[in-house]
Design a protein around this motif. Structure first.
Motif, mmCIF file in Angstrom:
data_model
loop_
_atom_site.group_PDB
_atom_site.id
_atom_site.type_symbol
_atom_site.label_atom_id
_atom_site.label_comp_id
_atom_site.label_asym_id
_atom_site.label_seq_id
_atom_site.Cartn_x
_atom_site.Cartn_y
_atom_site.Cartn_z
ATOM 1 N N GLY A 325 0.820 -1.206 0.000
ATOM 2 C CA GLY A 325 0.000 0.000 0.000
ATOM 3 C C GLY A 325 0.856 1.258 0.000
ATOM 4 O O GLY A 325 0.625 2.188 -0.775
ATOM 5 N N ASP A 326 1.873 1.288 0.861
ATOM 6 C CA ASP A 326 2.803 2.425 0.879
ATOM 7 C C ASP A 326 3.438 2.618 -0.488
ATOM 8 O O ASP A 326 3.610 3.735 -0.969
ATOM 9 C CB ASP A 326 3.946 2.149 1.876
ATOM 10 N N PHE A 327 3.794 1.489 -1.076
ATOM 11 C CA PHE A 327 4.500 1.508 -2.357
ATOM 12 C C PHE A 327 3.641 2.109 -3.465
ATOM 13 O O PHE A 327 4.059 3.054 -4.142
ATOM 14 C CB PHE A 327 4.919 0.070 -2.687
ATOM 15 N N PHE B 373 13.589 4.829 -9.546
ATOM 16 C CA PHE B 373 12.834 4.899 -8.288
ATOM 17 C C PHE B 373 12.393 3.498 -7.853
ATOM 18 O O PHE B 373 12.515 3.122 -6.690
ATOM 19 C CB PHE B 373 11.626 5.817 -8.492
ATOM 20 N N TYR B 374 11.905 2.717 -8.817
ATOM 21 C CA TYR B 374 11.505 1.343 -8.509
ATOM 22 C C TYR B 374 12.676 0.540 -7.957
ATOM 23 O O TYR B 374 12.530 -0.242 -7.025
ATOM 24 C CB TYR B 374 11.000 0.634 -9.772
ATOM 25 N N LYS B 375 13.837 0.736 -8.549
ATOM 26 C CA LYS B 375 14.986 -0.049 -8.094
ATOM 27 C C LYS B 375 15.339 0.270 -6.641
ATOM 28 O O LYS B 375 15.699 -0.617 -5.867
ATOM 29 C CB LYS B 375 16.187 0.187 -9.015
ATOM 30 N N GLU B 376 15.216 1.541 -6.285
ATOM 31 C CA GLU B 376 15.482 1.905 -4.889
ATOM 32 C C GLU B 376 14.419 1.304 -3.975
ATOM 33 O O GLU B 376 14.715 0.805 -2.893
ATOM 34 C CB GLU B 376 15.506 3.428 -4.720
ATOM 35 N N ARG B 436 5.564 -3.067 -13.218
ATOM 36 C CA ARG B 436 6.174 -3.202 -11.894
ATOM 37 C C ARG B 436 5.222 -2.751 -10.783
ATOM 38 O O ARG B 436 5.288 -3.246 -9.666
ATOM 39 C CB ARG B 436 7.466 -2.383 -11.823
ATOM 40 N N PHE B 437 4.369 -1.787 -11.129
ATOM 41 C CA PHE B 437 3.369 -1.322 -10.163
ATOM 42 C C PHE B 437 2.621 -2.518 -9.591
ATOM 43 O O PHE B 437 2.356 -2.599 -8.396
ATOM 44 C CB PHE B 437 2.396 -0.380 -10.885
ATOM 45 N N PHE B 438 2.293 -3.475 -10.442
ATOM 46 C CA PHE B 438 1.573 -4.661 -9.969
ATOM 47 C C PHE B 438 2.516 -5.775 -9.520
ATOM 48 O O PHE B 438 2.276 -6.436 -8.518
ATOM 49 C CB PHE B 438 0.626 -5.166 -11.062
ATOM 50 N N SER B 439 3.615 -5.952 -10.276
ATOM 51 C CA SER B 439 4.463 -7.115 -9.983
ATOM 52 C C SER B 439 5.206 -6.966 -8.654
ATOM 53 O O SER B 439 5.604 -7.951 -8.053
ATOM 54 C CB SER B 439 5.472 -7.335 -11.113
ATOM 55 N N PHE B 440 5.379 -5.731 -8.189
ATOM 56 C CA PHE B 440 6.125 -5.541 -6.941
ATOM 57 C C PHE B 440 5.364 -6.050 -5.727
ATOM 58 O O PHE B 440 5.934 -6.155 -4.648
ATOM 59 C CB PHE B 440 6.493 -4.064 -6.754
ATOM 60 N N ARG B 441 4.089 -6.355 -5.911
ATOM 61 C CA ARG B 441 3.312 -6.860 -4.776
ATOM 62 C C ARG B 441 4.024 -8.037 -4.103
ATOM 63 O O ARG B 441 4.046 -8.157 -2.885
ATOM 64 C CB ARG B 441 1.923 -7.286 -5.261
#
Lengths: 445, 445
Positions: A325-327, B373-376, B436-441
């Protein structure tokens, strides 16, 4: 470790909230009391529960189920004799525990900060341990509270009518099986409250106390106490480390929205998405370039900023915080930042036809996106959250945080001075970025 | 723990490199041999050293000093009898160690991967332990190497002339004071090499072996071996987890530049800054909008991308990696990305006067900045580096990494198709961001 939750009572004193349902199902800011107990315990690491139902028990069991929807496992025990003392309800659960097993005993009407339970779970001594609050002055409805006399960490006496006491029973225990044996003894003597069983343990020198050290807890017995807890939970939401605009302005509004939205089924992620949509709408209106559109755009930008706080508040209030959620919240923020600054730039260019506007807007965007990038870099390096007030020297006053930036953008729209605000953002965000470029050395050597 | 470095030899076989200076000062890719030993040991955690000088010892001491410039502490011992066996040099250092103290013994001409020393330091047994390499086939100049016969982890025999052996001496020991006592004994018997002292320990069942498990090490005795090590060090620089353009194209050029720059006094941070300046120059040329300026711009962008690898390579090669260096590199990258995309957008608009170009450029910028940003975010959540090849599914082929993006930008300039490339970046970077918005879950629950 398992948690044992006593949810058998009818809660007559909470009438009319308990009309046709048990006390455990009384709603409190979007969750029933028993849900709050389960989710608070889950935050502290308890994943398996035994719940003792009584009054209107089948409705309770139907509503809560086997725990799947909370990510925990729940076993049920029904106590048809719920009108007797609460010691009987505890005793009925004894078959669900092994004789060597330790467990946490909780009451469905005693709310608590998960940190209290964490403190309790750190205790390694094998006695029975009761959470107590030594800050007696701050206890709501002291007359009705169960008092405790503690010497060292040993409990010497317990009871509602104690004259001499130095702590209050918070209604949460770390127990061993000996509690059931004590209850058996006291019930046989027709003393059927939990306190009676605890007294047997006191006599055997087996009761200890664990101070919650000011951690929040509350016993909900009356509509008045319900209202008090509601207020306390809402008050505890703001994060003191947020930016000045968030703390001084946004929170005043967002807490009201949070209070309202918490009782709807809207999830925090849906609220993040809403904040994103409002931000996009602001961007489009800024793109029109002229008054009064930019006025509306500014107000929407500020509203998006406020909603950006609501998602987290609702998540904390409903005990469903998640890293994901934060992400997604922070990814939405990046897009909103990008598109609002684009909208502003486009709008100003549309009116002025000055190519420099694009350069200024671009620099503002690069600076703004670096701000969040730095914060992630800091978190990677130290594992902690970057606190601008602490590390940015006097630059913490230049309004370069996201909350301040959106506030400036609002002012820019309302005062029809979008270009001025773009220039300010381009300047301040990059000044801060360059400052941090050097100042971060201390975190990274 | 202290390190004892033997740097007394004249290195006649390394002539002409050792003309008028000792072996320890022979240069190897920007550092002298002894500096490599000190900095490799420092990476594994050794911060205090005792160095035994001999041939041309005052020059050595003058060059290396008290260790301040390497962030370590160095004490010096001079061995005027350096022409005797190397056991004498080790023995001369005995007054610098306590009788209970353990220390690492290293040779100035034995290069090693810090991981070898880390392995050695993990050993908790109180014997004397020698690093050995069991991959005999891969040892350079086997004839000249010191052979070891190991049974279990016990050393049974050691010597250059062994007929039966199963490991090679890597020239690094974890020692206790008993080594000095053994050397005293063997020197008294006129056997003055370190191997002689080790044999005394073998007889007392006090020598153990620690396999380096394929970790790099090399003994430098001849110009040929010096050349071999140079090649190996350069080859070890590329990071197999980099993007495909980095690995297949940039590295071929960057390694040559790195090899050259490593022997200059240019620091990695200065190289990062150079890469930044080249990137800015590319942005300005793109801003001119017309051929052949965009051709030059594209080439400069690619050159900036190549230089962006050189800073890290030089840092690794010279054993001066730092978190702050990584950090400023990534901030420079953000600015270069921002300004190159701005330059491209400005240039295309300048020629076409189509307002849509700004929107496309803007979307490309937001997408590109999200990539880092995603990598961080991933690093914050997991503590590890995000590997696009592993987690991005087939989207790893859409050329959305920074190396690929700058390569596309180069093509855009060279082929005078800047707008097309802008569109591709806007599309691919945001497709990846949304994926990535979804896969990072899965990393964040």
């Amino acid at each position: 470790m398992k948690g044992l939750v006593i949810a058998a009572g009818d809660g007559t004193r909470l009438h009319p909230y308990t009309k046709k349902k048990c006390k455990a199902l009384v709603p409190l800011l979007g969750l029933s009391l028993v849900e709050r107990v389960i989710l608070s315990a889950k935050e502290a690491g308890i994943k398996e529960f035994v719940i003792v139902s009584g009054y209107e028990g089948s409705l309770l069991k139907e509503r809560i189920g086997d725990g799947t929807s909370y990510g925990v496992k729940i076993e049920w025990v029904h106590n048809p004799d719920w009108e007797e003392g609460n010691g009987v309800s505890v005793f009925k659960a004894r078959d669900h525990f092994e004789s060597e097993e330790r467990f946490v005993l909780m009451m469905c009407d005693h709310m608590f900060d998960p940190d209290n339970l964490r403190l309790l779970l750190q205790r390694k001594d094998k006695k029975n341990i009761l959470c107590v609050d030594k800050k007696i002055d701050e206890v709501f409805d002291l007359d009705d509270a169960t008092k405790v006399l503690v010497e060292g960490d040993k409990i010497v006496e317990i009871g509602k009518g104690l004259k001499k006491f130095n702590a209050i029973d918070c209604g949460m225990f770390l127990c061993s099986y000996s509690l059931f044996e004590s209850l058996e003894k006291s019930i046989r003597e027709n003393k059927d409250s939990l306190s009676d069983g605890v007294e047997v343990l006191i006599d055997k020198n087996e009761m200890r106390a664990c101070d919650v050290k000011g951690g929040f807890w509350a016993d909900i017995d009356t509509p008045k106490s319900l209202k008090f807890v509601k207020m306390r939970l809402i008050q505890s939401l703001p994060n003191p480390r947020e930016g000045i605009i968030s703390r001084k302005i946004n929170r005043k509004v967002s807490l009201q929205i949070t209070k309202y939205l918490s009782s709807t089924s809207l999830t925090p992620n849906q609220i993040s998405f809403l904040s994103f949509l409002v931000g996009l709408a602001a961007a489009v209106l800024f793109g029109l370039g002229r008054f009064p559109w930019v006025l509306y755009a500014g107000l929407l930008a500020q509203f998006s900023s406020i909603l950006d706080g609501v998602d987290g508040e609702v998540a904390r209030l409903k005990l469903i915080k998640s890293n994901y959620g934060d992400f997604i919240d922070s990814i939405f923020d990046r897009y909103v930042d990008g598109f609002i600054i684009l909208g502003m730039t486009f709008g100003v260019y549309f009116v002025s036809h000055n190519l420099w506007v694009w350069i200024i807007g671009w620099i503002a965007l690069v600076g703004a996106s670096l701000s969040s990038f730095y914060k992630e870099k800091y978190k990677v390096a130290t594992g902690k959250t970057y606190i601008s007030q602490k590390y940015d020297g006097w630059l913490r006053y230049i309004f370069a945080g996201r909350d301040s930036r959106l506030f400036l953008i609002m002012l820019g729209g309302v005062l029809n001075q979008v270009l001025v605000v773009l220039c300010i953002i381009a300047l301040t965000s990059n000044v801060l970025a360059i400052y941090r470029f050097f100042s971060f050395r201390r975190f990274l050597d």
